[in-house]
Every structure is written in structure tokens, then in C-alpha cells.
Design a protein around this motif. Structure first.
Motif, PDB file in Angstrom:
ATOM      1  N   PRO A  36       0.835  -1.210   0.000  1.00 57.95           N
ATOM      2  CA  PRO A  36       0.000   0.000   0.000  1.00 57.95           C
ATOM      3  C   PRO A  36       0.866   1.255   0.000  1.00 57.95           C
ATOM      4  CG  PRO A  36      -0.766  -1.576   1.644  1.00 57.95           C
ATOM      5  CD  PRO A  36       0.549  -2.087   1.141  1.00 57.95           C
ATOM      6  N   ARG A  38       2.514   4.420   1.013  1.00 53.53           N
ATOM      7  CA  ARG A  38       2.592   5.058   2.335  1.00 53.53           C
ATOM      8  C   ARG A  38       3.590   6.199   2.386  1.00 53.53           C
ATOM      9  NH1 ARG A  38       2.342  -0.541   4.201  1.00 53.53           N
ATOM     10  NH2 ARG A  38       0.336  -0.930   5.213  1.00 53.53           N
ATOM     11  N   THR A  39       4.668   6.106   1.629  1.00 52.69           N
ATOM     12  CA  THR A  39       5.744   7.089   1.771  1.00 52.69           C
ATOM     13  C   THR A  39       5.867   7.961   0.534  1.00 52.69           C
ATOM     14  OG1 THR A  39       7.377   5.486   0.953  1.00 52.69           O
ATOM     15  CG2 THR A  39       7.057   5.616   3.336  1.00 52.69           C
ATOM     16  N   GLY A  95       6.407   9.728   5.898  1.00 53.23           N
ATOM     17  CA  GLY A  95       5.204   8.927   6.064  1.00 53.23           C
ATOM     18  C   GLY A  95       3.939   9.584   5.577  1.00 53.23           C
ATOM     19  N   SER A  96       4.008  10.856   5.192  1.00 55.60           N
ATOM     20  CA  SER A  96       2.851  11.561   4.663  1.00 55.60           C
ATOM     21  C   SER A  96       3.336  12.741   3.835  1.00 55.60           C
ATOM     22  CB  SER A  96       1.953  12.070   5.799  1.00 55.60           C
ATOM     23  OG  SER A  96       2.598  13.122   6.512  1.00 55.60           O
ATOM     24  N   ASP A 171       5.689   5.536  -3.705  1.00 58.56           N
ATOM     25  CA  ASP A 171       5.734   4.079  -3.650  1.00 58.56           C
ATOM     26  C   ASP A 171       5.230   3.489  -4.965  1.00 58.56           C
ATOM     27  OD1 ASP A 171       6.790   3.791  -1.100  1.00 58.56           O
ATOM     28  OD2 ASP A 171       4.820   3.884  -0.142  1.00 58.56           O
ATOM     29  N   GLU A 174       0.466  -1.292  -5.020  1.00 54.80           N
ATOM     30  CA  GLU A 174       0.113  -2.628  -4.566  1.00 54.80           C
ATOM     31  C   GLU A 174       0.370  -3.669  -5.662  1.00 54.80           C
ATOM     32  OE1 GLU A 174      -3.949  -1.995  -3.567  1.00 54.80           O
ATOM     33  OE2 GLU A 174      -3.503  -1.114  -1.609  1.00 54.80           O
ATOM     34  N   HIS A 302      10.665   2.171  -5.631  1.00 57.62           N
ATOM     35  CA  HIS A 302       9.606   3.172  -5.722  1.00 57.62           C
ATOM     36  C   HIS A 302       9.620   3.773  -7.129  1.00 57.62           C
ATOM     37  CE1 HIS A 302      13.286   5.394  -4.528  1.00 57.62           C
ATOM     38  NE2 HIS A 302      12.802   6.352  -5.302  1.00 57.62           N
ATOM     39  N   ASP A 329      -1.809   8.704  -5.027  1.00 58.96           N
ATOM     40  CA  ASP A 329      -2.018   7.975  -3.780  1.00 58.96           C
ATOM     41  C   ASP A 329      -3.443   8.029  -3.248  1.00 58.96           C
ATOM     42  OD1 ASP A 329       0.612   7.363  -3.986  1.00 58.96           O
ATOM     43  OD2 ASP A 329       1.272   8.392  -2.165  1.00 58.96           O
TER      44      ASP A 329
END
Length: 479
Positions: A36, A38-39, A95-96, A171, A174, A302, A329
């Protein structure tokens, strides 16, 4: 252009030689690390200019002193310098989006202050509008790169020494299909990438005159040697396509401990494995070879989006970072954008990006191209609600909204607002008067570029250091 240089002086003498199947398996295993999203990260390149006389080259001693001052700063990001003296900040994975924005803004405030004390400023343009290509870094890597790229013309040197960008790192996505699946995101990147080129085009000048391109930087990248800056061909699964592309691209150089590095001509990595000459390649050599490939989207586990011109103003960089992150995202935005850009595949045709009609139109025409403008309106429109869902601050959303109102909604890009190079001597037009992130008193949008003016129509022709891609008058032509 990131300066990630593993094994800079050669390979361990006891390392095991690579075989072809092992190299392919390794490449398939490392190009897309799924999960998923995330970064997020960002790499910001900046041209460095004198605040009073930006058209005059900064002397080497003065630049070295400024570099030393910047290196002494306690930055969160990694700091490197490009061959022409451009400064690059590469953020840590965050992380965000807001974590990335906050950390990067703090680093940039510190860098601007350190450079300002030396009478210098970081300038956000995709290509230096005044200077010729002059390599300041003397490392063997850049001597070898210069030799290899010179074989295809002057665009390589200009790219190395006079270009700057905003590179967004997201990233891969999935493993499963769907809006956030890595296969969908890989396909999306190669179509949305052209929209980002057009919307953020910010390099209409080279060597003191207009080049005929809104993004001269993108034209330079497309004009490098035939394979090094191309996306992998279509028709294969992404992992297989990337592995084949890497092995079938020519080796830029073969490193050695002593003396200049060998710069073979036309030797692909696959052929190097098969012949084992002048020495058998090992894992270190493959890792290094990957850093010498410059496609518009580079899979490094990534996705590294490499097609965006550097942006003017203290906050200009955050707009492409925020927009790209939101569109990739946020699942709802990703689905909307995929539907909006999918028809662009017909315009792109069978040729690989960035040497196809879609990417050429984006670099030359920006959002003056009706098809790219329509796609951009949908994509940027989807970004704003996505940013709110992702928890982006009001300041970030206001800055993105100001960019949309100023450029996207009007079919314009930052290049259209720039005065002639001779009128760029006021760096306030490029560096901005304040940041909505570090100076809350500044009005939203002050960092998105110079005051709006009449659309500048590009003239045909390029400088001696410019790209040789021929102009085209319609979508049927190919770069």
C-alpha cells in the motif's frame, strides 16, 4: 539528476561475476517493491546565482565557500551538487505528504539563508537562461558521462550542467490490480507525466534567448543518446520490460581504480555479461549502471518521477509534489485521472516517452495544447479534494489552488509568465518575496511564479547547446 553512486571507484575484486539470467532475476526483483502506498519523497534541484547579477557566472571560489556553508547546515535531507554547480536536496522518505512538505520547507529556509549570506540565491528554472554548459565537478563519473553523451550532441552537457528539476518519489503501489496497483500506476505515470511536463514547463530560454520550447529541459532530456533517456518499450509486463531495457541499454562507462574510466561505445550491459571484457561485470556494476539510466519515470523499488521542471518561488516546488502525490495515492483521484489521461495514449502512439508526439507537444506547447489542457483541468481539479482527504494543510491547498487559477484554468504554464532573459535581472521574480510555509503573513500563491503577463509565443530555433529535436506542427509528428 540524482548523484546516488554506489561503488564509485569500482567493484570488489572477489565479487562473483553476473550471469544473464541472474541479472534479469535481480532486476525484476528490485524495480517494483509493492505494498500500500505510504511514503513520499522529493528531490529539489536549484540553479545558484548571484542575487544582484544573476546573468554573471558565480566564481568557483565563491561557490566553493557557499557550498561549505550549506554543507555545515544540520539538514534533514541529503545534500549533493550537480556537475554544473546546481544544488540538490533529496528528502528522506516521509510517512505523509505534510511530513515531507514540512521537513523540506525547513531545509530550504536554512539553505536560502546560508546562500543569502553569501549574496547568492537558489533559482527555480528548468534550464539556466544565461549560462553555457561548464562542468565544475571533476570526478571520473562526470568526465566519463561527458564523453559518452557528447557522442550524441551537445544536449548531454547542457543537461548535466544547466538543468534543474523537481523529482517526486512515490511508492510503486500494490501488487494487486486496481487504482493503486503498481501496473496501473506505471501506465498512469507515462501518460500523466506528459501533463505534468506541460503544466509545470518553466524553461523557455537557453543562452540568452527563447528556444521555441516551453520546457527546454524536457527537450534536452529527449535529445540524449537514443536509449538512455527512454522509457521501456510496451508490450511486456512492467518488471520484464524494465529488466530487458536495463540490460539492452549501452554501458556509460566501466569503472576502474586507477586512471580515467573506460567509455565503451555501443556496449550494452547484456553484451558485457556475455563477453566478460574488459572484465566480468558484478552486482556493483549493475547497481551503478542503473544510476546512469535517465528515463522519465525510473523504478527504484519506488517510482521516481523525473519530468518536472524546477519551479520558481519559495513554494513553487510544493505544487508538483502535492499534486503528484494526491493524484497517485488517493484512490478516488487516481481512478478519475486514469480515465482522463487514458485517451492520451492514442496521441502518444507506439514510440516510447519522452520521444513521442504527446511528450513533444507537452514540452513545446505546454498547456497551449488543447488536449493536454483538458486533461490538466480534470487532473488538477481532482487533486484539490484529494489533498483535503489526505490531510494537506490549508496553506498547501491554497498554494495549489492559486497555481490552478493562475495557470491550469487559463491554459498557461509558468514559462508563459517569464519576461525575456534580459529582464530577469530582478531575482525577486524567480525567488519570491516570502513563503506561506515559513512566513504565514505572505498571501497564498506568492511563491508560484512571477506576475502574470501576456502569453509569450516561442520563436523557432535553438542555441548551439540546445536540443536538435525538430519542431513539429501537429500531433502526427514525432520527436
Amino acid at each position: 539528476m540524482a548523484l546516488d553512486i554506489p561503488g564509485a571507484t569500482g567493484s570488489r575484486p572477489d565479487a562473483a561475476p553476473l550471469d544473464e539470467s541472474g541479472a534479469e532475476e535481480l532486476l525484476r526483483g528490485i524495480c517494483f517493491k509493492t505494498g500500500p502506498p505510504r511514503t513520499v519523497g522529493v528531490e529539489l534541484e536549484w540553479l545558484i546565482h548571484d542575487r544582484e547579477r544573476p546573468d554573471v557566472p558565480v566564481g568557483q571560489e565563491r561557490l566553493d565557500s557557499a557550498v561549505e556553508a550549506v554543507r555545515a547546515l544540520p539538514l534533514d535531507a541529503a545534500l549533493t551538487f550537480e556537475p554544473g554547480g546546481q544544488l540538490e536536496l533529496s528528502s528522506q522518505p516521509a510517512g505523509s505528504l505534510m511530513e515531507c512538505v514540512t521537513r523540506t520547507a525547513a531545509d530550504m529556509a536554512a539553505v536560502r539563508a546560508a546562500l543569502g549570506a553569501a549574496g547568492l540565491a537558489p533559482v527555480g528554472l528548468g534550464v539556466d537562461p544565461w549560462q553555457t554548459a561548464h562542468r565544475r565537478l571533476r570526478e571520473p563519473r562526470y568526465a566519463a558521462m561527458e564523453t559518452a553523451l557528447d557522442r550524441s550532441g551537445p544536449s548531454g552537457r547542457a543537461m548535466m550542467c544547466t538543468s534543474a528539476s523537481v523529482q517526486v518519489c512515490l511508492d510503486a503501489g500494490e501488487e494487486e490490480p486496481g487504482p493503486l496497483g503498481y501496473g496501473r500506476r506505471w501506465q498512469l505515470a507515462h501518460l500523466l507525466g506528459a501533463v505534468l511536463v506541460a503544466a509545470f514547463a518553466n524553461s523557455p530560454f537557453q543562452r540568452g534567448r527563447r528556444t521555441g520550447w516551453r520546457s527546454t529541459r524536457q527537450a534536452l532530456w529527449a535529445d540524449l543518446d537514443p536509449g538512455r533517456s527512454l522509457a521501456p518499450g510496451t508490450g511486456r509486463a512492467p518488471r520484464d520490460a524494465w529488466a530487458a531495457h536495463v540490460l539492452d541499454t549501452s554501458v556509460l562507462c566501466i569503472r576502474c581504480e586507477d586512471g580515467p574510466w573506460d567509455v565503451p561505445e555501443g556496449l550494452t550491459f547484456r553484451e558485457w555479461i556475455r563477453t566478460g571484457a574488459p572484465r566480468p561485470p558484478v552486482r556493483d556494476d549493475l547497481d551503478y549502471h542503473l544510476t546512469t539510466l535517465f528515463p522519465p519515470i525510473r523504478p527504484r523499488g519506488h517510482l521516481e518521477l523525473r519530468m518536472i521542471d524546477a519551479q520558481s518561488g519559495p513554494d513553487g516546488w510544493l505544487v508538483p509534489l502535492a499534486v503528484a502525490t494526491a493524484l497517485f495515492d488517493d484512490p478516488e483521484a487516481a481512478e478519475t485521472v486514469y480515465r482522463a489521461v487514458k485517451p492520451l495514449a492514442e496521441t502518444a502512439g507506439a514510440s516510447a516517452a519522452p520521444r513521442n508526439p504527446l511528450w513533444t507537444a507537452a514540452a513545446r506547447e505546454g498547456l497551449a495544447d488543447p488536449e493536454l489542457r483538458a486533461a490538466a483541468v480534470t487532473c488538477f481539479g481532482a487533486a484539490l479534494p484529494a489533498l483535503e482527504r489526505m490531510g494537506a494543510s490549508e496553506a498547501v491547498r491554497d498554494t495549489v489552488a492559486a497555481f490552478i487559477d493562475r495557470y491550469v484554468a487559463r491554459g498557461r504554464c509558468p514559462a508563459d509568465d517569464l519576461p525575456e532573459p534580459g529582464d530577469l535581472t530582478d531575482l525577486g521574480l524567480l525567488t519570491g518575496r516570502g513563503s506561506v510555509l515559513t512566513d504565514p503573513g505572505s498571501p497564498p500563491g506568492t511563491g508560484t511564479g512571477p506576475p502574470a503577463g501576456p502569453s509569450a509565443q516561442p520563436n523557432e530555433g535553438l542555441s548551439a547547446d540546445g536540443p536538435t529535436i525538430p519542431p513539429h506542427s501537429g500531433k502526427a509528428a514525432s520527436a
